[in-house]
Write a protein that holds these residues in place. Structure first.
Motif, mmCIF file in Angstrom:
data_model
loop_
_atom_site.group_PDB
_atom_site.id
_atom_site.type_symbol
_atom_site.label_atom_id
_atom_site.label_comp_id
_atom_site.label_asym_id
_atom_site.label_seq_id
_atom_site.Cartn_x
_atom_site.Cartn_y
_atom_site.Cartn_z
ATOM 1 N N SER A 1 0.833 -1.195 0.000
ATOM 2 C CA SER A 1 0.000 0.000 0.000
ATOM 3 C C SER A 1 0.870 1.248 0.000
ATOM 4 C CB SER A 1 -0.942 -0.001 1.202
ATOM 5 O OG SER A 1 -0.350 0.587 2.321
ATOM 6 N N HIS A 2 0.357 2.286 -0.614
ATOM 7 C CA HIS A 2 1.085 3.552 -0.717
ATOM 8 C C HIS A 2 1.382 4.126 0.668
ATOM 9 C CE1 HIS A 2 2.485 7.203 -2.547
ATOM 10 N NE2 HIS A 2 1.644 7.907 -1.822
ATOM 11 N N ALA A 3 0.439 3.980 1.588
ATOM 12 C CA ALA A 3 0.622 4.525 2.943
ATOM 13 C C ALA A 3 1.812 3.890 3.640
ATOM 14 C CB ALA A 3 -0.646 4.322 3.768
ATOM 15 N N VAL A 4 1.998 2.595 3.453
ATOM 16 C CA VAL A 4 3.103 1.893 4.101
ATOM 17 C C VAL A 4 4.407 2.147 3.344
ATOM 18 C CG1 VAL A 4 4.025 -0.365 4.719
ATOM 19 C CG2 VAL A 4 1.624 0.152 5.132
ATOM 20 N N ALA A 5 4.351 2.171 2.023
ATOM 21 C CA ALA A 5 5.565 2.352 1.220
ATOM 22 C C ALA A 5 6.252 3.679 1.512
ATOM 23 C CB ALA A 5 5.227 2.257 -0.261
ATOM 24 N N LYS A 6 5.496 4.730 1.771
ATOM 25 C CA LYS A 6 6.071 6.051 2.014
ATOM 26 C C LYS A 6 6.916 6.100 3.273
ATOM 27 C CE LYS A 6 3.982 9.975 1.006
ATOM 28 N NZ LYS A 6 2.945 11.025 1.011
ATOM 29 N N ILE A 7 6.610 5.263 4.242
ATOM 30 C CA ILE A 7 7.324 5.336 5.518
ATOM 31 C C ILE A 7 8.114 4.062 5.794
ATOM 32 C CG2 ILE A 7 5.824 7.070 6.559
ATOM 33 C CD1 ILE A 7 4.268 4.865 7.904
ATOM 34 N N ARG A 8 8.513 3.370 4.753
ATOM 35 C CA ARG A 8 9.181 2.075 4.853
ATOM 36 C C ARG A 8 10.499 2.124 5.629
ATOM 37 N NH1 ARG A 8 7.679 -3.133 4.647
ATOM 38 N NH2 ARG A 8 9.463 -4.376 4.113
ATOM 39 N N LEU A 9 11.188 3.251 5.643
ATOM 40 C CA LEU A 9 12.490 3.331 6.290
ATOM 41 C C LEU A 9 12.395 3.351 7.814
ATOM 42 C CD1 LEU A 9 14.221 5.880 3.908
ATOM 43 C CD2 LEU A 9 14.415 3.396 3.906
ATOM 44 N N LEU A 10 11.231 3.544 8.338
ATOM 45 C CA LEU A 10 11.034 3.569 9.782
ATOM 46 C C LEU A 10 10.924 2.146 10.328
ATOM 47 C CD1 LEU A 10 8.289 6.341 9.949
ATOM 48 C CD2 LEU A 10 10.740 6.642 10.247
ATOM 49 N N SER A 11 11.116 2.013 11.633
ATOM 50 C CA SER A 11 10.867 0.711 12.260
ATOM 51 C C SER A 11 9.375 0.405 12.137
ATOM 52 C CB SER A 11 11.269 0.747 13.733
ATOM 53 O OG SER A 11 10.349 1.535 14.476
ATOM 54 N N ALA A 12 9.014 -0.842 12.339
ATOM 55 C CA ALA A 12 7.608 -1.235 12.254
ATOM 56 C C ALA A 12 6.777 -0.464 13.281
ATOM 57 C CB ALA A 12 7.463 -2.732 12.458
ATOM 58 N N GLU A 13 7.302 -0.315 14.493
ATOM 59 C CA GLU A 13 6.561 0.426 15.517
ATOM 60 C C GLU A 13 6.342 1.871 15.077
ATOM 61 O OE1 GLU A 13 6.756 1.916 20.161
ATOM 62 O OE2 GLU A 13 8.184 0.402 19.483
ATOM 63 N N GLU A 14 7.380 2.487 14.544
ATOM 64 C CA GLU A 14 7.246 3.874 14.080
ATOM 65 C C GLU A 14 6.244 3.968 12.936
ATOM 66 O OE1 GLU A 14 11.695 5.660 14.970
ATOM 67 O OE2 GLU A 14 11.421 4.320 13.262
ATOM 68 N N GLN A 15 6.267 3.000 12.027
ATOM 69 C CA GLN A 15 5.308 2.995 10.921
ATOM 70 C C GLN A 15 3.878 2.917 11.449
ATOM 71 O OE1 GLN A 15 7.064 -0.291 8.518
ATOM 72 N NE2 GLN A 15 6.573 1.081 6.830
ATOM 73 N N ILE A 16 3.650 2.022 12.393
ATOM 74 C CA ILE A 16 2.316 1.847 12.949
ATOM 75 C C ILE A 16 1.854 3.134 13.628
ATOM 76 C CG2 ILE A 16 1.013 0.621 14.750
ATOM 77 C CD1 ILE A 16 2.893 -1.848 14.010
ATOM 78 N N ARG A 17 2.725 3.740 14.397
ATOM 79 C CA ARG A 17 2.366 4.986 15.093
ATOM 80 C C ARG A 17 2.118 6.131 14.110
ATOM 81 N NH1 ARG A 17 2.661 4.531 20.512
ATOM 82 N NH2 ARG A 17 3.948 2.879 21.385
ATOM 83 N N VAL A 18 2.936 6.220 13.059
ATOM 84 C CA VAL A 18 2.752 7.272 12.047
ATOM 85 C C VAL A 18 1.415 7.085 11.330
ATOM 86 C CG1 VAL A 18 3.608 8.113 9.816
ATOM 87 C CG2 VAL A 18 5.182 7.821 11.729
ATOM 88 N N LEU A 19 1.116 5.851 10.927
ATOM 89 C CA LEU A 19 -0.161 5.582 10.262
ATOM 90 C C LEU A 19 -1.342 5.941 11.151
ATOM 91 C CD1 LEU A 19 0.607 2.189 8.500
ATOM 92 C CD2 LEU A 19 -0.032 4.330 7.371
ATOM 93 N N LEU B 1 3.240 -5.975 8.519
ATOM 94 C CA LEU B 1 3.762 -4.933 9.397
ATOM 95 C C LEU B 1 3.744 -5.396 10.856
ATOM 96 C CD1 LEU B 1 4.860 -2.052 9.547
ATOM 97 C CD2 LEU B 1 2.503 -1.233 9.600
ATOM 98 N N HIS B 2 2.673 -6.056 11.260
ATOM 99 C CA HIS B 2 2.572 -6.583 12.624
ATOM 100 C C HIS B 2 3.640 -7.639 12.871
ATOM 101 C CE1 HIS B 2 0.100 -8.816 15.889
ATOM 102 N NE2 HIS B 2 0.883 -7.927 16.439
ATOM 103 N N SER B 3 3.825 -8.523 11.904
ATOM 104 C CA SER B 3 4.847 -9.562 12.023
ATOM 105 C C SER B 3 6.234 -8.935 12.164
ATOM 106 C CB SER B 3 4.794 -10.482 10.805
ATOM 107 O OG SER B 3 5.828 -11.419 10.854
ATOM 108 N N ARG B 4 6.505 -7.924 11.360
ATOM 109 C CA ARG B 4 7.792 -7.231 11.437
ATOM 110 C C ARG B 4 7.963 -6.566 12.806
ATOM 111 N NH1 ARG B 4 8.713 -2.253 8.178
ATOM 112 N NH2 ARG B 4 10.405 -1.459 9.408
ATOM 113 N N TYR B 5 6.883 -5.998 13.324
ATOM 114 C CA TYR B 5 6.926 -5.389 14.656
ATOM 115 C C TYR B 5 7.323 -6.444 15.700
ATOM 116 C CZ TYR B 5 5.310 -3.756 19.177
ATOM 117 O OH TYR B 5 5.240 -3.437 20.511
ATOM 118 N N LEU B 6 6.690 -7.616 15.631
ATOM 119 C CA LEU B 6 6.994 -8.670 16.600
ATOM 120 C C LEU B 6 8.449 -9.129 16.469
ATOM 121 C CD1 LEU B 6 3.684 -10.735 16.387
ATOM 122 C CD2 LEU B 6 4.406 -9.149 18.218
ATOM 123 N N ASP B 7 8.949 -9.212 15.250
ATOM 124 C CA ASP B 7 10.343 -9.592 15.029
ATOM 125 C C ASP B 7 11.306 -8.547 15.604
ATOM 126 O OD1 ASP B 7 9.621 -11.915 13.725
ATOM 127 O OD2 ASP B 7 9.943 -11.106 11.701
#
Length: 82
Positions: free
Chosen positions: A2-20, A74-80
């Motif tokens: 998704s475009h929303a996730v691709a734009k913030i891909r460089l962040l950690s999973a937690e940061e991505q989730i919080r930004v979204l 994204l959730h799986s990456r967060y857990l990892d």
């Protein structure tokens, strides 16, 4: 992806989730069904507790901000990363 996730891909999973969540004004809002599910899980002998970030994942899914497959990744990456 998704475009929303691709734009913030460089962040950690937690940061991505919080930004979204912040971008879409999503916050954790537990329901009676969430409490029921927690009780059933506990009575089954399981010890499953979501942290704030995992609760945000649920809220993002409920709001349909990110499609289910991408959110699962994204959730799986967060857990990892945890």
């Amino acid at each position: 992806m998704s475009h929303a996730v691709a734009k913030i891909r460089l962040l950690s999973a937690e940061e991505q989730i919080r930004v979204l969540a912040k971008k879409h004004d999503i916050s954790v809002a537990r329901t009676a069904l969430d409490d029921w599910a927690d009780d059933v899980t506990r009575l089954a002998g399981d010890d499953v507790r979501f942290d704030e970030v995992q609760e945000l994942v649920v809220a993002l899914r409920r709001a349909r901000v990110v499609d289910g497959v991408e959110l699962t990744r994204l959730h799986s990456r967060y857990l990892d990363e945890r």
